[in-house]
Design a protein around this motif. Sequence first.
Motif, PDB file in Angstrom:
ATOM      1  N   LEU A   1      39.996  29.121  29.950  1.00 59.69           N
ATOM      2  CA  LEU A   1      39.960  28.532  31.285  1.00 59.69           C
ATOM      3  C   LEU A   1      40.518  27.121  31.208  1.00 59.69           C
ATOM      4  O   LEU A   1      40.021  26.287  30.442  1.00 59.69           O
ATOM      5  N   LEU A   2      41.551  26.841  31.999  1.00 60.34           N
ATOM      6  CA  LEU A   2      42.156  25.512  32.046  1.00 60.34           C
ATOM      7  C   LEU A   2      42.078  25.007  33.477  1.00 60.34           C
ATOM      8  O   LEU A   2      42.291  25.763  34.440  1.00 60.34           O
ATOM      9  N   ILE A   3      41.781  23.701  33.625  1.00 62.42           N
ATOM     10  CA  ILE A   3      41.590  23.140  34.963  1.00 62.42           C
ATOM     11  C   ILE A   3      42.030  21.680  34.954  1.00 62.42           C
ATOM     12  O   ILE A   3      41.971  20.997  33.922  1.00 62.42           O
TER      13      ILE A   3
ATOM     14  N   ILE B   1      35.228  34.762  36.369  1.00 64.68           N
ATOM     15  CA  ILE B   1      36.321  34.583  35.403  1.00 64.68           C
ATOM     16  C   ILE B   1      35.957  35.243  34.077  1.00 64.68           C
ATOM     17  O   ILE B   1      36.764  35.949  33.474  1.00 64.68           O
ATOM     18  N   ARG B   2      34.714  35.038  33.630  1.00 69.07           N
ATOM     19  CA  ARG B   2      34.262  35.683  32.388  1.00 69.07           C
ATOM     20  C   ARG B   2      34.292  37.200  32.512  1.00 69.07           C
ATOM     21  O   ARG B   2      34.801  37.891  31.625  1.00 69.07           O
TER      22      ARG B   2
ATOM     23  N   SER C   1      45.409  39.132  32.316  1.00 71.55           N
ATOM     24  CA  SER C   1      45.729  37.846  31.714  1.00 71.55           C
ATOM     25  C   SER C   1      44.578  37.376  30.833  1.00 71.55           C
ATOM     26  O   SER C   1      43.412  37.644  31.100  1.00 71.55           O
ATOM     27  N   GLU C   2      44.921  36.654  29.785  1.00 70.97           N
ATOM     28  CA  GLU C   2      43.932  36.141  28.844  1.00 70.97           C
ATOM     29  C   GLU C   2      43.479  34.732  29.194  1.00 70.97           C
ATOM     30  O   GLU C   2      42.469  34.254  28.677  1.00 70.97           O
ATOM     31  N   ALA C   3      44.229  34.072  30.081  1.00 70.61           N
ATOM     32  CA  ALA C   3      43.913  32.690  30.442  1.00 70.61           C
ATOM     33  C   ALA C   3      44.191  32.474  31.921  1.00 70.61           C
ATOM     34  O   ALA C   3      45.023  33.154  32.533  1.00 70.61           O
ATOM     35  N   ILE C   4      43.476  31.506  32.489  1.00 68.38           N
ATOM     36  CA  ILE C   4      43.721  31.089  33.866  1.00 68.38           C
ATOM     37  C   ILE C   4      43.869  29.579  33.880  1.00 68.38           C
ATOM     38  O   ILE C   4      43.121  28.861  33.201  1.00 68.38           O
TER      39      ILE C   4
ATOM     40  N   LEU D   1      48.765  35.306  27.484  1.00 66.89           N
ATOM     41  CA  LEU D   1      49.269  35.550  28.820  1.00 66.89           C
ATOM     42  C   LEU D   1      48.339  34.845  29.812  1.00 66.89           C
ATOM     43  O   LEU D   1      47.117  34.973  29.722  1.00 66.89           O
ATOM     44  N   ALA D   2      48.928  34.098  30.740  1.00 65.76           N
ATOM     45  CA  ALA D   2      48.120  33.246  31.613  1.00 65.76           C
ATOM     46  C   ALA D   2      48.587  33.343  33.053  1.00 65.76           C
ATOM     47  O   ALA D   2      49.764  33.612  33.339  1.00 65.76           O
TER      48      ALA D   2
END
Length: 257
Positions: free
Chosen positions: A177-179, A169-170, A134-137, A98-99
Amino acid sequence: MLAVIDNKYQVDLSKPIDISISLTNTDENPIAWYIEKPVIEPVIFGDWIGKVSEGKSSTNFNNIFFNPHGHGTHTECVGHITRDFYSINQSLKQFFFLAELVSIEPEIRGEDLVITKSQIEKALSTSTSLSVTSEAIIIRTLPNLESKKHLKYSNTNPPYLDETAARFIRESGIQHLLIDLPSVDKEYDAGRLLAHKAFWNVTNVNDLNADARLDCTITEMVFVASEVKDGSYLLNLQIASFENDASPSKPVLYKIL
């Protein structure tokens, strides 16, 4: 085709949103970290050329030379910054998360453009539509220009993530983490890598602390089209099975219905 997540959320698997940048051997390929563009060329044995159009082969048979960190969308594990070897292929064992997609315009700080903790905190508080963490951003920087898919980042001092933002974030429990930048850290930072270390909870790269986050990943150089709205998604984080600190990757989003 619909899929159900946690007996609560639905996604339409027939409508993927690919946020990776394709790798090519042309000048259109993005480049970071002072290297040249990728090389994709046929194998040659004497007068035999592995290219059907050359008339001497029944198959196309190419070698590819590239760097995952500098040539496009890639996912890396803690082994990117440690003395001891850690593999992305061993670190990433689940592939659906989930992101939250958030859009942020980095703040001016002297000669730098910086993504701050307060910006991340505000974006997450207004974006999420889920009742679970959420598990991801995915961080999309503004302005969101199409040229991101072709930029030559070397010696340009791109925007980066402040150490306190990475720590936030951590501490929010986000594992991935996606950027859309070549790095979460400043291009020239004397090797401090503060955001990488804060996200992975690394205090000593030569003797890794027991609570370092070995199963967490950073994905850099994504591209999220402007028509994709901020909010909650199902993320499919796909990698190639490289035993290396990083792999080229293909993150794909599915809108949660």
